[in-house]
Design a protein around this motif. Structure first.
Motif, mmCIF file in Angstrom:
data_model
loop_
_atom_site.group_PDB
_atom_site.id
_atom_site.type_symbol
_atom_site.label_atom_id
_atom_site.label_comp_id
_atom_site.label_asym_id
_atom_site.label_seq_id
_atom_site.Cartn_x
_atom_site.Cartn_y
_atom_site.Cartn_z
ATOM 1 N N TYR A 297 0.859 -1.189 0.000
ATOM 2 C CA TYR A 297 0.000 0.000 0.000
ATOM 3 C C TYR A 297 0.891 1.233 0.000
ATOM 4 C CZ TYR A 297 -4.115 2.833 1.225
ATOM 5 O OH TYR A 297 -5.149 3.733 1.222
ATOM 6 N N PHE B 283 0.936 5.107 0.534
ATOM 7 C CA PHE B 283 0.084 6.162 1.078
ATOM 8 C C PHE B 283 0.211 7.452 0.296
ATOM 9 C CE2 PHE B 283 -0.264 3.411 4.617
ATOM 10 C CZ PHE B 283 -1.445 3.781 5.236
ATOM 11 N N ALA C 218 3.830 8.213 4.673
ATOM 12 C CA ALA C 218 3.707 7.523 5.965
ATOM 13 C C ALA C 218 4.952 6.713 6.303
ATOM 14 C CB ALA C 218 2.468 6.622 5.978
ATOM 15 N N LEU C 219 6.137 7.303 6.105
ATOM 16 C CA LEU C 219 7.361 6.628 6.547
ATOM 17 C C LEU C 219 7.445 6.714 8.063
ATOM 18 C CD1 LEU C 219 9.930 7.902 3.908
ATOM 19 C CD2 LEU C 219 8.641 5.767 3.938
ATOM 20 N N LEU C 220 8.073 5.712 8.691
ATOM 21 C CA LEU C 220 8.232 5.733 10.144
ATOM 22 C C LEU C 220 9.364 6.702 10.477
ATOM 23 C CD1 LEU C 220 7.911 1.911 10.835
ATOM 24 C CD2 LEU C 220 6.129 3.641 10.689
ATOM 25 N N THR C 221 9.029 7.766 11.186
ATOM 26 C CA THR C 221 9.995 8.849 11.391
ATOM 27 C C THR C 221 11.132 8.454 12.335
ATOM 28 O OG1 THR C 221 8.352 9.670 12.919
ATOM 29 C CG2 THR C 221 8.572 10.831 10.841
ATOM 30 N N ASP C 222 10.946 7.329 13.084
ATOM 31 C CA ASP C 222 11.993 6.879 14.003
ATOM 32 C C ASP C 222 13.177 6.263 13.279
ATOM 33 O OD1 ASP C 222 10.785 7.622 16.251
ATOM 34 O OD2 ASP C 222 10.167 5.627 16.911
ATOM 35 N N ASN D 42 0.471 10.266 1.595
ATOM 36 C CA ASN D 42 1.536 11.104 2.176
ATOM 37 C C ASN D 42 2.709 10.255 2.689
ATOM 38 O OD1 ASN D 42 0.280 9.933 4.272
ATOM 39 N ND2 ASN D 42 -0.242 11.801 5.362
ATOM 40 N N ARG E 290 9.223 0.392 -0.023
ATOM 41 C CA ARG E 290 8.732 -0.364 1.128
ATOM 42 C C ARG E 290 7.511 -1.203 0.741
ATOM 43 N NH1 ARG E 290 6.656 2.879 6.325
ATOM 44 N NH2 ARG E 290 4.999 3.374 4.871
#
Ligand SMILES: Nc1ncnc2c1ncn2[C@@H]1O[C@H](COP(=O)(O)OP(=O)(O)O)[C@@H](O)[C@H]1O
Ligand SMILES: [Mg+2]
Lengths: 275, 256, 288
Positions: A92, A94, A98-102, A96, A160
Motif C-alpha cells: 500500500y 500512502f 507515511a514513513l516511520l519517522t523513528d 503522504n 517499502r
C-alpha cells in the motif's frame, strides 16, 4: 452481478458497497471488479472517496452494507489474524508516504522484512538495496525521513510497499511531487512489477497522460458509483456526460464542483430574488 | 445553561474514562503479542526511562535538600533535629518519592509518548503499520505501556536515593546534624516492607501504569491534526496529575 | 545496528542503576541495616504488659543492641505476654537472674527490651527463661526540654582516642557527638558491649585541638532535648595531668532511662509531706 467473470480472473470484487460518513453517502451501492494481473486506474474528482475505497479494500474501514471480496475472501468478515495474513500480501502506497519517522530510509524499507521474517542480515540488506536501487535512492539509505523531499519520500514508500513482492499493490496518488525523470522511472517500475511478477495494481491518480502509459483500464468514480469504465485511450471519447466533464475539466456537468451547500446568494446575505 | 455544560463535561469525562478502560483491556490483550517486539520495548525504556534520569535526579536532590532544610528548622523547635534523617526518609519513601516522580514522569515522558503517537497517527504511520500487518497495539502501544510500567519504579528508587543524599547534604554537611545520628535514627525507623515495598515499589508501579496508559491512550485517540495532538498532550498532563493524586490517596488508605 | 546496540546498553545501565538504588534504599536506609544475620539463641520472658512492643523490636544490654524480639504471644492460661527474644550468640553470657524491662527510646520512640545483668554465675542457655521482668510503663506526661542541642564537631586537626565505661549508654551510637561546656569537641567512635562484664565500653575520638582536658574529668551520657539523640558530655576535673591517647576516663555517669527520670521527678515532686500519705494509703490497703 457479473456472472461471466470467474473468481480466478477477478482479484477484487465489490458488490453493493454503501458507506455513509458524517451523514454523507460516500458510496451508494458501488459495484467494481478489479481483474487479476492487470493495472487498473481509479480516477475521480477529489473528495469522492478514492482513498476511502482503498481503505475498504484493506479492511481499515468498513462499509454499512455490501461485500468486498479480495482473492475470494470477504474482507469485512475476516478475523484479525486472517486480515493480517491478507495484508501481508498487499502493498500500500500512502498519499503522504507515511514513513516511520523513528527509522532511516534503509530501516523503513527493511521494516516489513524484520517484522515478518527471520532472514539473515545479509539477505535483508541485499533485498532492501535492490528495492532502493529500483526507485533510484540506494545512496539515500542512511538518510532520515525528515531529510527527504516529498517525491523522494514517496519513492521510499514505494520501495517499502514492494519489498515483499506482494500479489496486489494499491497506489494512492503516487505521481504527486515527482519530477519528470522520477515519474518516468516510477511508471517503468510499476509496469515492470506488473509484467515480470504479475502483480495486480490499483492506481489512484489524476494525471491522465501518465495513466495512459501504464494502465490497462480506467474506472471513473463519482457520486458514490462507478460512472464510467473502459480502455485508457478510448474512455475520453466514449460520449458519456461524466467523462466529457471530467476529462474536459468543465465546472458544469453531472459532477458538482461545489461541495453540497445552501443557496449562495442567501449565504452572502443578499435578499432573495423573487421568481 | 451552566448545568447543561457541566453535564456535558461530566458525561464527556465519564465517556473518556470508559474508553480508557476499554483501551487498557486492548493493550493488556496485546502484551503477549508484543513479546516479539521486545527490542522495541527496550528502545522505549531508553526513551521514557533513561532519558528521564537527568530531571528525576536533579529534582530528587533538590526535594531532599529542601526537606532537610525545612524539617531541620521545624524539628529544632522541639529539640528533635536528630529525627531529621528519619523524617526526610519517611516523607520521601511514603509520599514525595512516588508522587513527585510520577508527576515529573507524566510531564517528561508522558507528553512525549502522547505527542509521538498522535503524530504517528496524523502522518498515517499507524495505518501504515496496520497495512504492513504489524499490529500497532502490539508494536506501538504495548511497548510504551510496559516501558512506563518498568521505568517508574526504577526512576522512583533513583529519586529516593538522591533525595536521601540531598537531605544528608543539607542536614549533616551544612546544618551540622551528627552523621551517625542521621543514619542510625533513619535505619531504626524505616521498614523495608512498609516503607520501601509498599511505599516506593507498589505505589510507583501503580502510578507508572496509570501515566503510561493515559499517555498512550491520549496519543492513540488524538484527532489527527496539530491542534488535536496539542490538546491531547495537555490532557495527558492534566489527567495524569489528577489520577496520580487521587490514586495516591486510595493507595495510602489501603497500603498503610 | 550500532544505534540499536547503544540503546540496549544505555537501557541496561538504566535498569542496573535503578536496581542499585533500590538495593541501597532497602539495605542501607532501613532497619535491614541494623540486623545481624549471625546465629542467635532464644530466651523466653513473660511480661504483664508490653505496651507498644512489636516483633523485631531491639533487645539491648547497657544500651547496645544484642538481638531482637522474635515473637509475641499471649501465654496460655494467664493474661501475660509471652515474648521470645532472639539474642546474638556473641552475647552468650547473660546471668540467669538478669532483669528484662520494656523501655521506650525517647518520649515518642518505639519500645525495646532492655536487659540488666544480675549477679548469678550461671549463664542463660538457648530456650532458657528470664524470670525477672518489668513491664512497660505508659507515659502520660510530657516533660519539658532539659538540655540544649548543639551541632557535631568536625575533626580537622586529627583526634586522639579515650575510652569510658558506662553501665547504660541509652541510645548512644557510633557517631554521636562528644561535648564539653555544650561545645562539640569530638565524636563517639564505637559502642561495644563487653561480654562477661556489666557495662558498655565506649571509645571517644576527641579533636587534637582539645588536648588540655584533665585526666580526672568525668563523662556523662546526656540527651539533647526530650526526644533528641544522646551525646557524651565531659565535665572537666582539676588534675594537672591531661588526658592522652588510649586513656580511660574513670568517672562516668550513665544514661538515665526516661522511666527513671519520671520516677525520680514524681518521687521528688511528691515531697516529704506526701510520703507519709502514700505510705499510709498503702498500709491500710494491706490491712483490709
Ligand atoms: N474518517 C472519516 N470520517 C468522516 N468523513 C470522512 C472520513 N474519511 C473521509 N471522509 C469523507 O469521505 C469523502 C471521501 O474522502 P477521500 O476518500 O479522502 O477522497 P479522495 O477521493 O479525494 O481520496 C470526503 O468527503 C471526506 O470528507
Ligand atoms: Mg485521497
Amino acid at each position: 452481478m457479473n456472472a461471466a467473470a470467474s473468481p480466478d480472473d477477478t482479484l477484487i470484487r465489490i458488490r453493493g458497497l454503501t458507506t455513509v460518513l458524517n451523514g454523507k453517502k460516500v458510496f451508494d451501492a458501488l459495484d467494481l471488479d478489479i481483474p487479476r494481473g492487470k493495472i487498473t486506474a481509479i480516477m475521480g474528482p477529489s473528495g469522492t472517496g478514492k482513498t476511502t475505497l482503498l481503505k475498504h479494500i484493506t479492511g481499515q474501514m468498513h462499509g454499512d452494507a455490501g461485500q468486498i471480496a479480495v482473492d475470494g475472501k470477504n474482507v469485512p468478515e475476516l478475523s484479525r489474524e486472517a486480515l493480517y495474513g491478507l495484508r501481508e500480501k498487499i502493498g500500500y502506497l500512502f498519499q503522504n508516504s507515511a514513513l516511520l519517522t523513528d527509522f532511516d530510509v534503509f530501516e523503513n524499507v527493511a521494516f516489513p522484512l524484520r517484522q515478518h521474517t527471520r532472514l539473515p542480515e545479509v539477505l535483508i540488506r541485499n533485498i532492501v538495496l535492490t528495492k532502493l536501487q529500483a526507485v533510484g535512492l540506494r545512496g539515500a539509505a542512511r538518510l532520515m525521513p525528515s531529510e527527504l523531499s516529498g517525491g523522494m519520500a514517496r519513492r521510499v514508500a514505494l520501495a517499502r510497499a514492494i519489498v515483499f513482492d506482494p500479489m496486489l499493490i494499491l497506489y494512492d496518488e503516487p505521481f504527486v511531487g515527482l519530477d519528470p525523470i522520477a515519474l518516468n522511472q516510477v511508471l517503468k517500475l510499476i509496469r515492470t512489477l506488473n509484467e515480470t511478477l504479475g502483480i495486480t495494481s490499483v492506481l489512484v491518480a489524476h494525471e491522465l497522460s501518465a495513466i495512459q502509459r501504464v494502465a490497462d483500464r480506467i474506472c471513473l468514480i463519482a457520486n458514490g458509483k462507478i460512472v464510467a469504465e473502459g480502455d485508457p485511450h478510448g474512455i475520453e471519447n466514449d460520449g458519456s456526460p461524466w467523462t466529457r466533464q471530467f476529462f474536459g475539466g468543465e465546472a458544469d456537468g453531472p459532477v458538482p464542483f461545489q461541495y453540497p451547500a445552501g443557496d449562495y446568494a442567501e449565504a452572502l446575505g443578499f435578499p432573495r430574488a423573487k421568481a | 445553561m451552566n448545568a447543561r455544560v457541566d453535564d456535558n463535561v461530566v458525561s464527556r469525562s465519564l465517556a473518556q474514562i470508559g474508553e480508557c478502560g476499554l483501551f487498557l483491556l486492548k493493550v493488556l490483550a496485546a502484551i503477549p503479542r508484543s513479546g516479539r517486539y521486545a527490542r522495541e520495548t527496550v528502545r522505549q525504556l531508553w526513551f521514557v526511562g533513561a532519558m528521564s534520569l537527568t530531571i528525576i535526579m536533579t529534582c530528587g536532590l533538590f526535594v531532599g535538600m529542601v526537606l532537610g532544610l525545612q524539617l531541620y528548622h521545624v524539628l529544632s523547635i522541639f529539640g528533635g533535629t536528630a529525627a531529621t534523617g528519619t523524617v526526610v526518609a519517611l516523607s520521601i519513601y511514603r509520599e514525595l518519592g512516588p508522587v513527585v516522580t510520577a508527576l515529573l514522569f507524566a510531564g517528561r515522558a508522558g507528553t512525549a509518548v502522547t505527542a509521538e503517537i498522535g503524530l504517528m497517527r496524523a502522518t498515517d504511520q499507524i495505518a501504515a503499520m496496520e497495512l504492513m500487518a504489524v499490529d500497532p497495539l502490539a508494536y506501538v502501544a504495548a511497548p510504551r505501556f510496559l516501558a512506563g510500567l518498568i521505568a517508574m519504579p526504577l526512576l522512583c528508587c533513583v529519586f529516593c536515593a538522591l533525595g536521601i543524599f540531598g537531605g544528608h547534604l543539607v542536614g549533616v554537611s551544612w546544618l551540622g546534624i551528627d552523621n551517625g545520628t542521621f543514619w542510625s535514627n533513619m535505619t531504626d525507623t524505616v521498614e523495608v516492607w512498609q516503607d520501601i515495598v509498599n511505599g516506593v515499589i507498589w505505589k510507583s508501579l501503580a502510578f507508572g501504569a496509570v501515566v503510561a496508559l493515559i499517555a498512550v491512550f491520549q496519543g492513540y485517540t488524538a484527532p489527527p491534526t496539530s491542534e488535536g495532538v496539542a490538546y491531547a498532550t495537555t490532557r495527558t498532563v492534566v489527567a495524569s496529575s489528577i489520577a496520580i493524586l487521587a490514586l495516591d490517596f486510595v493507595l495510602t488508605a489501603f497500603l498503610m | 545496528m550500532s544505534q540499536r546496540k547503544s540503546y540496549a546498553v544505555g537501557t541496561g545501565l538504566f535498569i542496573v542503576l535503578g536496581f542499585a538504588a533500590l538495593g541501597y534504599l532497602a539495605t542501607q536506609t532501613s532497619s535491614v541495616a541494623n540486623r545481624h544475620h549471625g546465629a542467635t539463641y532464644t530466651v523466653d520472658a513473660k511480661f504483664e504488659n508490653i505496651g507498644q512492643l512489636k516483633e523485631r523490636a531491639p533487645v539491648k544490654i547497657a544500651g547496645v543492641r544484642v538481638g531482637e524480639v522474635a515473637s509475641i504471644a499471649l501465654a496460655k492460661g494467664a493474661p501475660v505476654a509471652d515474648v521470645k527474644l532472639a539474642i546474638d550468640k556473641r552475647y552468650a553470657d547473660i546471668p540467669v537472674d538478669s532483669v528484662a524491662t520494656v523501655f521506650t527510646s525517647g518520649l515518642l520512640g518505639d519500645q525495646y527490651v532492655g536487659i540488666e545483668y544480675g549477679h548469678a554465675r550461671q549463664y542463660i542457655a538457648d530456650g532458657g527463661k528470664l524470670g525477672l521482668t518489668r513491664s512497660s510503663q505508659p507515659l502520660e506526661e510530657m516533660l519539658g526540654k532539659f538540655f540544649g542541642a548543639g551541632g557535631g564537631a568536625d575533626a580537622i586537626g586529627g583526634s586522639y582516642d579515650v575510652t569510658a565505661r558506662f553501665s547504660n549508654v541509652g541510645t548512644l551510637s557510633a557517631g554521636s557527638p562528644v561535648k564539653m561546656a555544650g561545645v562539640a569537641i569530638g565524636r563517639v567512635l564505637s559502642v561495644q558491649a563487653e561480654p562477661g562484664k556489666l557495662d558498655a565500653l565506649v571509645t571517644l575520638a576527641i579533636d587534637n585541638r582539645y588536648n588540655q582536658i584533665p585526666d580526672d574529668s568525668s563523662a556523662a551520657v546526656f540527651t539533647s532535648g526530650l526526644i533528641g539523640s544522646q551525646y557524651v558530655a565531659i565535665q572537666p576535673g582539676g588534675s594537672p595531668d591531661m588526658l592522652k591517647n588510649g586513656d580511660e576516663m574513670i568517672l562516668t555517669q550513665s544514661a538515665m532511662q526516661l522511666e527513671d527520670l519520671i520516677g525520680k521527678f514524681l518521687v521528688n515532686g511528691s515531697g516529704s509531706g506526701d510520703k507519709k500519705d502514700s505510705g499510709s494509703s498503702a498500709t491500710p490497703a494491706g490491712k483490709h
